[in-house]
Design an enzyme around this catalytic site. Structure first.
Site, PDB file in Angstrom:
ATOM      1  N   THR A  32     -24.817  70.299 -41.849  1.00 26.59           N
ATOM      2  CA  THR A  32     -25.922  69.454 -42.286  1.00 26.59           C
ATOM      3  C   THR A  32     -26.758  70.281 -43.265  1.00 26.59           C
ATOM      4  OG1 THR A  32     -27.406  70.233 -40.555  1.00 26.59           O
ATOM      5  CG2 THR A  32     -26.097  68.278 -40.040  1.00 26.59           C
ATOM      6  N   ARG A  55     -32.151  65.283 -45.578  1.00 31.72           N
ATOM      7  CA  ARG A  55     -31.174  64.817 -44.594  1.00 31.72           C
ATOM      8  C   ARG A  55     -29.839  64.592 -45.302  1.00 31.72           C
ATOM      9  NH1 ARG A  55     -33.952  64.379 -40.544  1.00 31.72           N
ATOM     10  NH2 ARG A  55     -32.115  63.920 -39.334  1.00 31.72           N
ATOM     11  N   ASP A  98     -17.866  73.341 -37.254  1.00 30.62           N
ATOM     12  CA  ASP A  98     -18.975  72.420 -37.462  1.00 30.62           C
ATOM     13  C   ASP A  98     -20.268  73.229 -37.283  1.00 30.62           C
ATOM     14  OD1 ASP A  98     -20.864  70.472 -37.572  1.00 30.62           O
ATOM     15  OD2 ASP A  98     -20.033  69.223 -35.971  1.00 30.62           O
ATOM     16  N   GLU A 119     -20.663  57.054 -58.710  1.00 31.93           N
ATOM     17  CA  GLU A 119     -19.477  57.111 -57.872  1.00 31.93           C
ATOM     18  C   GLU A 119     -18.463  58.047 -58.517  1.00 31.93           C
ATOM     19  OE1 GLU A 119     -16.813  53.536 -57.034  1.00 31.93           O
ATOM     20  OE2 GLU A 119     -18.620  53.147 -55.837  1.00 31.93           O
ATOM     21  N   LYS A 166     -31.304  70.845 -41.043  1.00 31.26           N
ATOM     22  CA  LYS A 166     -31.764  71.501 -39.818  1.00 31.26           C
ATOM     23  C   LYS A 166     -32.455  72.815 -40.216  1.00 31.26           C
ATOM     24  CE  LYS A 166     -28.592  68.769 -37.056  1.00 31.26           C
ATOM     25  NZ  LYS A 166     -27.378  68.673 -36.223  1.00 31.26           N
ATOM     26  N   TYR A 200     -26.695  55.227 -59.814  1.00 31.02           N
ATOM     27  CA  TYR A 200     -25.380  55.076 -59.181  1.00 31.02           C
ATOM     28  C   TYR A 200     -24.420  56.078 -59.805  1.00 31.02           C
ATOM     29  CZ  TYR A 200     -23.638  51.881 -55.660  1.00 31.02           C
ATOM     30  OH  TYR A 200     -23.274  51.322 -54.474  1.00 31.02           O
TER      31      TYR A 200
HETATM   32  C1  PLP Z   1     -26.540  67.536 -36.043  1.00 32.11           C
HETATM   33  C2  PLP Z   1     -25.068  67.693 -35.852  1.00 32.11           C
HETATM   34  C3  PLP Z   1     -24.140  66.822 -36.469  1.00 32.11           C
HETATM   35  C4  PLP Z   1     -24.500  65.538 -37.153  1.00 32.11           C
HETATM   36  O1  PLP Z   1     -25.435  65.492 -38.107  1.00 32.11           O
HETATM   37  P1  PLP Z   1     -26.022  64.066 -38.573  1.00 32.11           P
HETATM   38  O2  PLP Z   1     -26.634  64.375 -39.892  1.00 32.11           O
HETATM   39  O3  PLP Z   1     -26.996  63.635 -37.519  1.00 32.11           O
HETATM   40  O4  PLP Z   1     -24.888  63.107 -38.681  1.00 32.11           O
HETATM   41  C5  PLP Z   1     -22.794  67.102 -36.335  1.00 32.11           C
HETATM   42  N1  PLP Z   1     -22.361  68.149 -35.613  1.00 32.11           N
HETATM   43  C6  PLP Z   1     -23.214  68.971 -34.978  1.00 32.11           C
HETATM   44  C7  PLP Z   1     -22.672  70.118 -34.200  1.00 32.11           C
HETATM   45  C8  PLP Z   1     -24.590  68.762 -35.065  1.00 32.11           C
HETATM   46  O5  PLP Z   1     -25.425  69.588 -34.424  1.00 32.11           O
END
Ligand code: PLP
Length: 412
Positions: free
Chosen positions: A231, A240, A205, A61, A234, A59
């Site tokens: 993320t 993840r 994003d 925090e 990907k 843990y």
């Molecule tokens: C995949 C994705 C997310 C979210 O990712 P998670 O890990 O599934 O929450 C947010 N924005 C875009 C543009 C994405 O392609």
């Protein structure tokens, strides 16, 4: 490479054969079908090792040097490594590596910059915006007033005139640039200019292309955005999770937006695995990989178009392809089901026209497996034959098994 103990430990097999069997089934599924999802990849044994490590018990925090819990010296060291590697990899003044997912990273960006009720300009969901870009079913759509821009119905490209006009008309507090289905590079300089004109923040994003950015195969949003959300699982090929990058002026606001505003305990095993992935992504081997991902996607897109699918924007600059199977006589949803039965695993996406569903594919996972342009051509032929109904799924499944057998994701 002794990877099997990481993927399925002997202890698990002895203690819980029922669950071990499920994990074995999933590994077999991943190894014998084609992972064409644009959002997935195969992490390295080192990343999996960090995920299944001692830090899964910890843990922690707060932030390194300022934790609520005791005994955090190694947790701090892991997080400092992850932060330093992320900053160096992306040339960012500040990195927060704690967000549990891409959506958590977006939530933190909004929390850092916005108040409930603020207006936000983002790509509309029917045009490829993410859930967190204003879906009424998501916190974003309930707490903020989203205005959606779109892509041109003909070219499939973002309609810059519309972005500018909507920004002038609605004076948003933030402009969001990013998509789940856009195969081209977004023009960060253009979005910066529009945001500046109306006094808005620019949030990029980059959940999808961030791995290509790490490998130098896509332009970086870091010099343009106030905040970059991403993320780590990907194309980037890490565990993840999510992360946020920003300049030093917003560092404190971003950190407070992640903890304590939207999260409490950090997932230290995942943060350790992020550090491993950032280390891998800084190597020349990863840059070569990112280049091959794009080269494979271009070839796959060209072969899909030659087979008669309507490929959005006519091709791709990235790992991602959006294609309408309608010219072959099938809608996206039906095609996805038929392809899954044949061992070609992918997902649906919105179509640039804004009606119906297309197919979304990506080349990150198959490229990690070592597949190249010859395999992309073969995949396009198999895919089109299944969609047209010319080949029975079971026969294609056998060919997919043969193909994946030559490119095991986890050799040994
Ligand atoms: C995949 C994705 C997310 C979210 O990712 P998670 O890990 O599934 O929450 C947010 N924005 C875009 C543009 C994405 O392609």
């Amino acid at each position: 490479m002794p990877v099997t103990p990481v993927l399925e430990t002997d202890a698990l097999r002895r203690q819980d054969p029922e669950l071990a069997e499920v994990l074995h089934g999933e590994l077999a599924r991943q190894s014998t079908t084609l992972q064409l999802s644009a959002a997935e990849n195969f992490t390295s044994p080192a990343v999996l090792g960090a995920l299944g490590s001692s830090l899964a018990n910890k843990y922690a925090e707060g932030y390194p040097g300022a934790r609520h819990h005791g005994g955090c010296e190694f947790a701090d060291a892991a997080e400092r490594l992850a932060v330093e590697r992320a900053r160096a990899l992306f040339g960012a003044a500040h990195a927060n590596v704690q967000p549990h997912s891409g959506s958590s990273a977006v939530l933190a960006a909004y929390a850092a910059l916005l108040r409930p009720g603020d207006t936000v300009l983002a790509l509309g969901l029917p045009h490829g915006g993410h859930l967190t870009h204003g879906s009424p079913a998501n916190f974003s759509g309930r707490w903020f007033d989203f205005v959606g821009y779109g892509v041109d119905a003909g070219t499939g490209l973002v309609d810059h005139d519309q972005v500018r006009a909507l920004a002038r008309a609605h004076r948003p507090k933030a402009v969001v640039c990013g998509s789940i289905a856009y195969p081209r590079h977004l023009d960060h300089a253009f979005f910066r200019e529009v945001a500046d004109e109306v006094g808005a923040y620019l949030i990029v994003d980059a959940a999808h292309p961030i791995g290509l950015v790490a490998g130098g195969a896509a332009p970086s949003p870091v010099p343009y955005a106030d905040i970059v959300c991403a993320t780590t699982h990907k194309v980037l090929r890490g565990p993840r999770g999510g992360m946020v990058l920003c300049g030093s002026e917003l560092a404190e606001r971003v950190d407070r937006a992640v903890f304590p505003f939207t999260q409490s305990g950090a997932q230290m095993h995942t943060i350790a695995a992020k550090a491993v992935a950032f280390g891998e992504a800084a190597t020349p081997a990863f840059a070569a990989y990112a280049g091959r991902v794009v080269a494979n996607a271009r070839v796959l897109a060209a072969h899909l178009a030659a087979e008669g699918l309507a490929v959005a924007t006519g091709g791709t600059d990235t790992h991602l392809i959006a294609a309408d199977p309608a010219p072959l006589g099938l809608d996206g949803r039906t095609a996805r089901g038929r392809l899954a039965a044949a061992g070609l695993v992918l997902e649906c996406c919105p179509l640039p026209r804004g009606d119906g569903r297309g197919l979304r594919l990506g080349t990150a996972a198959v490229t990690t497996q070592g597949m190249g342009e010859a395999e992309m051509a073969r995949i396009a032929v198999l895919l089109a034959a299944v969609v047209r109904g010319e080949r029975d799924p079971a026969g294609v499944r056998a060919q997919v098994r043969e193909l994946t057998g030559r490119f095991p994701p986890y050799p040994g």
